[in-house]
Design a protein around this motif. Structure first.
Motif, PDB file in Angstrom:
ATOM      1  N   PHE A 110     -46.646   7.405-112.640  1.00  0.00           N
ATOM      2  CA  PHE A 110     -47.335   8.696-112.518  1.00  0.00           C
ATOM      3  C   PHE A 110     -47.189   9.448-113.843  1.00  0.00           C
ATOM      4  O   PHE A 110     -46.128   9.412-114.468  1.00  0.00           O
ATOM      5  CB  PHE A 110     -46.699   9.571-111.420  1.00  0.00           C
ATOM      6  CG  PHE A 110     -46.828   9.039-110.005  1.00  0.00           C
ATOM      7  CD1 PHE A 110     -47.510   7.874-109.713  1.00  0.00           C
ATOM      8  CD2 PHE A 110     -46.252   9.742-108.950  1.00  0.00           C
ATOM      9  CE1 PHE A 110     -47.623   7.404-108.406  1.00  0.00           C
ATOM     10  CE2 PHE A 110     -46.357   9.281-107.637  1.00  0.00           C
ATOM     11  CZ  PHE A 110     -47.040   8.110-107.370  1.00  0.00           C
ATOM     12  N   CYS A 123     -44.016  17.663-102.203  1.00  0.00           N
ATOM     13  CA  CYS A 123     -43.337  16.363-102.089  1.00  0.00           C
ATOM     14  C   CYS A 123     -42.380  16.373-100.889  1.00  0.00           C
ATOM     15  O   CYS A 123     -41.495  17.217-100.805  1.00  0.00           O
ATOM     16  CB  CYS A 123     -42.566  16.051-103.375  1.00  0.00           C
ATOM     17  SG  CYS A 123     -41.659  14.497-103.222  1.00  0.00           S
ATOM     18  N   PRO A 124     -42.535  15.443 -99.955  1.00  0.00           N
ATOM     19  CA  PRO A 124     -41.718  15.462 -98.730  1.00  0.00           C
ATOM     20  C   PRO A 124     -40.272  15.041 -98.950  1.00  0.00           C
ATOM     21  O   PRO A 124     -39.446  15.217 -98.059  1.00  0.00           O
ATOM     22  CB  PRO A 124     -42.425  14.448 -97.820  1.00  0.00           C
ATOM     23  CG  PRO A 124     -43.119  13.521 -98.761  1.00  0.00           C
ATOM     24  CD  PRO A 124     -43.511  14.346 -99.957  1.00  0.00           C
ATOM     25  N   VAL A 125     -39.970  14.458-100.118  1.00  0.00           N
ATOM     26  CA  VAL A 125     -38.610  13.947-100.324  1.00  0.00           C
ATOM     27  C   VAL A 125     -37.948  14.534-101.580  1.00  0.00           C
ATOM     28  O   VAL A 125     -37.009  13.959-102.120  1.00  0.00           O
ATOM     29  CB  VAL A 125     -38.599  12.393-100.379  1.00  0.00           C
ATOM     30  CG1 VAL A 125     -38.845  11.803 -99.005  1.00  0.00           C
ATOM     31  CG2 VAL A 125     -39.611  11.860-101.386  1.00  0.00           C
ATOM     32  N   ASN A 146     -38.760  14.703-104.675  1.00  0.00           N
ATOM     33  CA  ASN A 146     -38.690  13.686-105.723  1.00  0.00           C
ATOM     34  C   ASN A 146     -39.200  14.199-107.064  1.00  0.00           C
ATOM     35  O   ASN A 146     -39.344  13.432-108.007  1.00  0.00           O
ATOM     36  CB  ASN A 146     -39.514  12.464-105.276  1.00  0.00           C
ATOM     37  CG  ASN A 146     -39.452  11.323-106.258  1.00  0.00           C
ATOM     38  OD1 ASN A 146     -38.383  11.013-106.785  1.00  0.00           O
ATOM     39  ND2 ASN A 146     -40.592  10.709-106.553  1.00  0.00           N
ATOM     40  N   ILE A 147     -39.522  15.510-107.135  1.00  0.00           N
ATOM     41  CA  ILE A 147     -40.101  16.034-108.381  1.00  0.00           C
ATOM     42  C   ILE A 147     -39.301  17.248-108.847  1.00  0.00           C
ATOM     43  O   ILE A 147     -38.954  18.113-108.042  1.00  0.00           O
ATOM     44  CB  ILE A 147     -41.585  16.444-108.164  1.00  0.00           C
ATOM     45  CG1 ILE A 147     -42.404  15.242-107.691  1.00  0.00           C
ATOM     46  CG2 ILE A 147     -42.186  17.035-109.442  1.00  0.00           C
ATOM     47  CD1 ILE A 147     -43.856  15.551-107.362  1.00  0.00           C
ATOM     48  N   LYS A 151     -44.457   7.198-102.168  1.00  0.00           N
ATOM     49  CA  LYS A 151     -45.871   6.924-102.471  1.00  0.00           C
ATOM     50  C   LYS A 151     -46.822   7.490-101.407  1.00  0.00           C
ATOM     51  O   LYS A 151     -47.802   6.844-101.011  1.00  0.00           O
ATOM     52  CB  LYS A 151     -46.138   5.434-102.693  1.00  0.00           C
ATOM     53  CG  LYS A 151     -47.338   5.271-103.637  1.00  0.00           C
ATOM     54  CD  LYS A 151     -47.736   3.864-103.878  1.00  0.00           C
ATOM     55  CE  LYS A 151     -49.052   3.847-104.645  1.00  0.00           C
ATOM     56  NZ  LYS A 151     -49.684   2.542-104.608  1.00  0.00           N
ATOM     57  N   CYS A 152     -46.519   8.704-100.959  1.00  0.00           N
ATOM     58  CA  CYS A 152     -47.415   9.344 -99.984  1.00  0.00           C
ATOM     59  C   CYS A 152     -48.659   9.897-100.665  1.00  0.00           C
ATOM     60  O   CYS A 152     -49.623  10.252-100.002  1.00  0.00           O
ATOM     61  CB  CYS A 152     -46.676  10.460 -99.257  1.00  0.00           C
ATOM     62  SG  CYS A 152     -46.316  11.883-100.312  1.00  0.00           S
ATOM     63  N   ALA A 193     -49.104  12.704-101.999  1.00  0.00           N
ATOM     64  CA  ALA A 193     -49.326  14.150-101.835  1.00  0.00           C
ATOM     65  C   ALA A 193     -49.419  14.850-103.192  1.00  0.00           C
ATOM     66  O   ALA A 193     -50.304  15.688-103.403  1.00  0.00           O
ATOM     67  CB  ALA A 193     -48.209  14.762-100.996  1.00  0.00           C
TER      68      ALA A 193
HETATM   69  S1  SF4 Z   1     -46.106  10.320-104.093  1.00  0.00           S
HETATM   70 FE1  SF4 Z   1     -45.241  11.596-102.447  1.00  0.00          FE
HETATM   71  S2  SF4 Z   1     -43.075  11.077-102.426  1.00  0.00           S
HETATM   72 FE2  SF4 Z   1     -43.879  10.333-104.379  1.00  0.00          FE
HETATM   73  S3  SF4 Z   1     -43.500  12.019-105.785  1.00  0.00           S
HETATM   74 FE3  SF4 Z   1     -45.580  12.279-105.035  1.00  0.00          FE
HETATM   75  S4  SF4 Z   1     -45.353  13.666-103.303  1.00  0.00           S
HETATM   76 FE4  SF4 Z   1     -43.306  12.866-103.739  1.00  0.00          FE
END
Ligand code: SF4
Ligand SMILES: Cc1cc2nc3c(=O)[nH]c(=O)nc-3n(C[C@H](O)[C@H](O)[C@H](O)COP(=O)(O)O)c2cc1C
Ligand code: SF4
Length: 269
Positions: free
Chosen positions: A193, A209-211, A213-214, A229-230, A232
């Motif tokens: 990304f 981001c649901p986890v 991760n950013i 890898k959602c 979002a």
């Molecule tokens: S793809 Fe989903 S889990 Fe991965 S960084 Fe983006 S929002 Fe977060």
């Protein structure tokens, strides 16, 4: 199942809103309490006290998203519950319901009924967003199907109600399995990304981001390599500034039109 004393909980995970819309519509029809999976993931274990439990999520490479697998592994007290699942897919569900059924059995429960719902595909790395008229057709189909699914749940129906198309599944499963084994769901997929010059540092990507991760560093997102890898972040960025490898620059973004970014922020709280 129509008994007013029956308590129902509906857990959902969603990156681009399809599964939220499905969970929301069903929750209204069966009088269930809607709970987002990311909002309970801090708990070590999740004890189910409701009589009826629903789980709604998207298929990822014909499998459960990692966060859903981890969620199932935290569940306790599943014996004697009516458990149903609804999986949203862009095209081919493969064996996702069977995999889920096994995971629930390992926790002492039983998946009583499972449904597959077609929604617009959101995997921007594979394809552009569907044309609007096709999206609208899918939403109309969903409105018709929602009544049937709700009444199946209300009457305590059993069975995995998936239209399994063996030819399509065989055709696509090789392709999808290849992508999966290439590491497309590995937590460091976010190394692919990047942001282009349109990024204005608004921070929406880290909030959707649901986890978690950013992180924002110098007003730019920096990914932390525990990605689901959602998609979002890519799909909700208001500037369409997040790219995946070199394939997304010209592709249209997608999220369900009835879901707003404020809904996403709520489901991550
Ligand atoms: S793809 Fe989903 S889990 Fe991965 S960084 Fe983006 S929002 Fe977060
Ligand atoms: C990483 C990833 C993998 C996917 N794999 C599949 C798949 O195997 N089969 C399928 O039909 N759709 C697949 N899709 C599409 C989504 O399942 C579908 O668009 C879903 O409705 C998205 O739900 P959401 O909006 O709630 O996130 C995939 C999407 C992503 C992001
Ligand atoms: S949401 Fe988009 S514009 Fe906002 S900080 Fe993230 S990448 Fe930049």
């Amino acid at each position: 199942m129509n008994d007013t004393a029956v308590s129902t909980e509906l857990y959902y995970f969603s990156g681009t809103g399809n599964s939220l819309v499905v969970a929301r519509d069903i929750a209204r029809k069966i009088n269930g309490k809607l709970i987002s999976i990311p909002s309970v993931m801090d708990k070590e274990s999740i004890k189910i006290d409701a009589d009826v439990v629903g789980i709604v999520f998207p298929a990822y490479y014909m499998r459960m998203p990692g966060i859903v697998e981890r969620f199932i592994n935290k569940l306790t007290n599943l014996q004697d519950k009516y458990i149903f699942a609804i999986v949203t897919v862009g095209g081919i569900a493969g064996s996702v319901l069977y995999r889920l059924s096994e995971a629930i059995s390992e926790r002492g429960g039983s998946l009583n009924s499972g449904f597959i719902v077609r929604m617009p595909a959101n995997y921007i790395d594979n394809a552009d967003a569907l044309p609007l008229f096709l999206q609208k057709r899918m939403f109309r189909n969903w409105n018709r199907k929602a009544h049937k699914i709700a009444s199946a749940i209300n009457t305590g129906k059993s069975g995995l109600m998936t239209r399994f198309n063996p030819v399509m599944t065989l055709l696509f499963s090789r392709y999808i399995d290849k992508q999966y084994s290439r590491g497309e769901l590995s937590p460091d997929i976010d190394k692919s990304f990047w942001t282009d010059s349109k990024c204005n540092g608004c921070g929406i990507c880290l909030r959707v981001c649901p986890v978690r991760n950013i992180e924002l560093v110098d007003d730019r997102p920096v990914w932390q390599h525990h990605c689901e890898k959602c998609l979002a972040c890519i799909q909700w960025c208001p500037k369409e500034a997040i790219q995946f490898r070199n394939v997304t620059m010209k592709r249209k973004r997608y999220h369900h039109p009835d879901v707003k970014v404020s809904d996403v922020l709520k489901w991550n709280e």
